[in-house]
Design an enzyme around this catalytic site. Structure first.
Site, short mmCIF file in Angstrom:
data_model
loop_
_atom_site.label_atom_id
_atom_site.label_comp_id
_atom_site.label_asym_id
_atom_site.label_seq_id
_atom_site.Cartn_x
_atom_site.Cartn_y
_atom_site.Cartn_z
N GLY A 222 41.48 -18.83 13.74
CA GLY A 222 42.55 -17.84 13.54
C GLY A 222 42.45 -17.24 12.14
O GLY A 222 42.48 -16.02 11.95
N HIS A 223 42.34 -18.12 11.15
CA HIS A 223 42.17 -17.63 9.77
C HIS A 223 40.88 -16.82 9.66
O HIS A 223 40.83 -15.79 8.99
CB HIS A 223 42.10 -18.81 8.80
CG HIS A 223 43.31 -19.69 8.77
ND1 HIS A 223 43.33 -20.96 9.30
CD2 HIS A 223 44.56 -19.48 8.27
CE1 HIS A 223 44.53 -21.50 9.12
NE2 HIS A 223 45.29 -20.62 8.50
N VAL B 38 44.65 -15.63 17.67
CA VAL B 38 43.46 -16.24 18.28
C VAL B 38 43.91 -17.50 19.03
O VAL B 38 44.69 -18.30 18.51
CB VAL B 38 42.42 -16.61 17.19
CG1 VAL B 38 41.21 -17.30 17.81
CG2 VAL B 38 41.99 -15.36 16.43
N HIS C 298 40.92 -22.43 10.35
CA HIS C 298 40.37 -22.46 11.71
C HIS C 298 40.00 -21.03 12.11
O HIS C 298 40.08 -20.10 11.28
CB HIS C 298 41.38 -23.08 12.67
CG HIS C 298 42.76 -22.48 12.58
ND1 HIS C 298 43.02 -21.17 12.90
CD2 HIS C 298 43.94 -23.01 12.18
CE1 HIS C 298 44.30 -20.92 12.73
NE2 HIS C 298 44.90 -22.02 12.27
N LEU D 85 45.80 -21.08 18.13
CA LEU D 85 45.22 -21.93 17.09
C LEU D 85 46.23 -22.11 15.97
O LEU D 85 46.91 -21.16 15.59
CB LEU D 85 43.94 -21.29 16.54
CG LEU D 85 42.64 -21.76 17.19
CD1 LEU D 85 42.66 -21.58 18.68
CD2 LEU D 85 41.45 -21.04 16.58
N GLU E 257 49.62 -12.23 13.72
CA GLU E 257 50.77 -11.97 14.60
C GLU E 257 51.33 -13.26 15.17
O GLU E 257 52.43 -13.30 15.69
CB GLU E 257 50.35 -11.03 15.74
CG GLU E 257 50.11 -9.61 15.23
CD GLU E 257 49.59 -8.67 16.31
OE1 GLU E 257 49.21 -9.14 17.40
OE2 GLU E 257 49.54 -7.46 16.03
N LYS E 258 50.57 -14.34 15.09
CA LYS E 258 51.07 -15.63 15.56
C LYS E 258 52.39 -15.98 14.89
O LYS E 258 53.29 -16.54 15.51
CB LYS E 258 50.04 -16.71 15.27
CG LYS E 258 50.65 -18.06 15.13
CD LYS E 258 49.84 -19.16 15.68
CE LYS E 258 50.59 -20.44 15.70
NZ LYS E 258 51.10 -20.86 14.41
N ARG F 223 48.35 -27.13 12.63
CA ARG F 223 49.09 -28.31 13.09
C ARG F 223 48.53 -28.90 14.39
O ARG F 223 48.88 -30.02 14.76
CB ARG F 223 50.56 -27.96 13.28
CG ARG F 223 51.29 -27.71 11.97
CD ARG F 223 52.79 -27.56 12.20
NE ARG F 223 53.54 -27.68 10.97
CZ ARG F 223 53.81 -26.68 10.14
NH1 ARG F 223 53.39 -25.47 10.44
NH2 ARG F 223 54.51 -26.89 9.04
N GLN G 230 57.40 -14.19 10.31
CA GLN G 230 56.85 -14.13 8.94
C GLN G 230 56.30 -12.73 8.65
O GLN G 230 56.54 -12.17 7.59
CB GLN G 230 55.75 -15.18 8.80
CG GLN G 230 54.91 -15.03 7.55
CD GLN G 230 53.96 -16.19 7.37
OE1 GLN G 230 54.38 -17.27 7.01
NE2 GLN G 230 52.69 -15.98 7.64
P1 AMP Z 1 48.81 -20.54 7.56
O1 AMP Z 1 47.62 -21.15 6.88
O2 AMP Z 1 49.25 -21.28 8.78
O3 AMP Z 1 49.92 -20.23 6.60
O4 AMP Z 1 48.31 -19.14 8.11
C1 AMP Z 1 47.72 -18.19 7.27
C2 AMP Z 1 47.60 -16.89 8.00
O5 AMP Z 1 46.80 -17.08 9.17
C3 AMP Z 1 48.96 -16.36 8.48
O6 AMP Z 1 48.99 -14.95 8.32
C4 AMP Z 1 48.97 -16.75 9.94
O7 AMP Z 1 49.77 -15.91 10.73
C5 AMP Z 1 47.50 -16.59 10.29
N1 AMP Z 1 47.18 -17.36 11.50
C6 AMP Z 1 47.43 -18.68 11.72
N2 AMP Z 1 47.05 -19.02 12.98
C7 AMP Z 1 46.54 -17.91 13.54
C8 AMP Z 1 45.98 -17.61 14.83
N3 AMP Z 1 45.88 -18.53 15.79
N4 AMP Z 1 45.57 -16.35 15.07
C9 AMP Z 1 45.68 -15.38 14.11
N5 AMP Z 1 46.19 -15.61 12.88
C10 AMP Z 1 46.62 -16.85 12.60
#
Ligand code: AMP
Length: 285
Positions: free
Chosen positions: A36-37, A176, A34, A184, A148-149, A187, A153
């Site tokens: 955020g990524h 984001v 999304h 974002l 930072e979300k 889930r 971690q």
């Molecule tokens: P995930 O796919 O949920 O494991 O997330 C992969 C990376 O994207 C991790 O470093 C998360 O912290 C980052 N991430 C997930 N959601 C957001 C968001 N809303 N804003 C910024 N980074 C995000």
């Protein structure tokens, strides 16, 4: 079109073939990508000659089989997003490629996992640390981008690379959000329309904590209580935790004497959401 591969040796060869193009930037993800990524990818694109994205739903970091089964997967859309943002290489391995044998070793993340998500998801951060170390060994990036979300971690990954001298720079990227403040998350697609309306209350509560700290409040328990009161009394909502912790080791604070992180986990129906806000006393910003 990015080069897509699930093989460790192939991706390593591709990455090594590009080292002369400048820094290798790495964005580890679990897919269901999304905005955020995308923000992590854009930052990497600006700063690096090569951008590598991994897409791997890591079984080791799921404490509940049901959560792993229900985790959203959308590889075709993910590849389209990667293409749109100029990703060079996508590493999308199978579980068998990453774990040909059960791991004989584990990383103990120590007290960093004693609170917040670590407390409620036993083994989660050990699984995160293990897969991140493996991915760093495979991609050998110069810079790796984390949101930072997922603040706890990020803290675990930072300590992982300093404790084990992994030669990579960890780059934190701001969260984001949707216009109403909801962070974002992959889930979020699981939320029903009604649940979606309730979901931003977590961020509102965390913002309240930040406002209280800004105004000079120092009693953490009182700030936490006041913030949690903003989450509506609704049978679909359950606060798992809402706590002020120090930004380095993520230990609870009782008295605010410097910058802290207000972190929360909220169950909205069957979906667990997390978020956090950094809180800085006014005289220290
Ligand atoms: P995930 O796919 O949920 O494991 O997330 C992969 C990376 O994207 C991790 O470093 C998360 O912290 C980052 N991430 C997930 N959601 C957001 C968001 N809303 N804003 C910024 N980074 C995000």
């Amino acid at each position: 079109m990015p080069e897509v591969d699930g093989g460790i040796e192939t991706i390593r060869a591709h990455v090594n073939g590009r080292r002369s193009h400048g820094a290798i930037g790495f964005v580890p993800t679990m897919g269901a990508l999304h905005a955020g990524h995308a923000s992590l990818i854009q930052r990497a694109r600006r700063e690096c000659g090569t951008v590598v994205v991994s897409i791997f739903v890591n079984p080791l970091q799921f404490d509940r089989a049901e959560d792993l089964d229900r985790y959203p997967r959308s590889l075709d859309a993910d590849l389209a997003l990667c293409r749109e943002h100029g990703v060079d290489l996508v590493f999308a391995p199978s579980v068998a490629e990453m774990y040909p044998r059960p791991m004989a070793m584990a990383i103990d993340v120590g007290t960093l996992a004693d609170h917040l998500c670590g407390r409620y998801r036993p083994g989660h951060f050990e699984g995160v640390a293990s897969v991140v170390l493996k991915l760093f060994g495979i991609v050998q990036p110069d810079r790796a981008y984390f949101g930072e979300k997922d603040a706890q971690q990020l803290a675990v990954v930072r300590r992982l690379v300093t404790d084990f001298n992994v030669p990579v720079t960890i780059v934190p990227v701001p969260t984001v959000r949707e216009p109403d403040g909801l962070a974002l998350s992959s889930r979020n697609v699981r939320l029903s329309a009604d649940e979606r309306l309730l979901a931003p209350s977590l961020y509102k509560a965390l913002q309240r904590a930040a406002a209280r700290v800004d105004q000079g409040a120092v009693n953490a328990a009182e700030i936490e209580r006041d913030a949690a009161a903003l989450i509506p009394a609704d049978e679909r909502l359950r606060v798992e935790y809402l706590q002020l912790v120090d930004p380095d080791l993520f230990q609870p604070v009782t008295t605010v004497a410097g910058p802290v992180v207000a972190a929360g986990a909220l169950w909205v129906g069957q979906t667990r959401l997390i978020d956090n806000v950094r809180c800085t006393p006014r005289n220290q910003s």
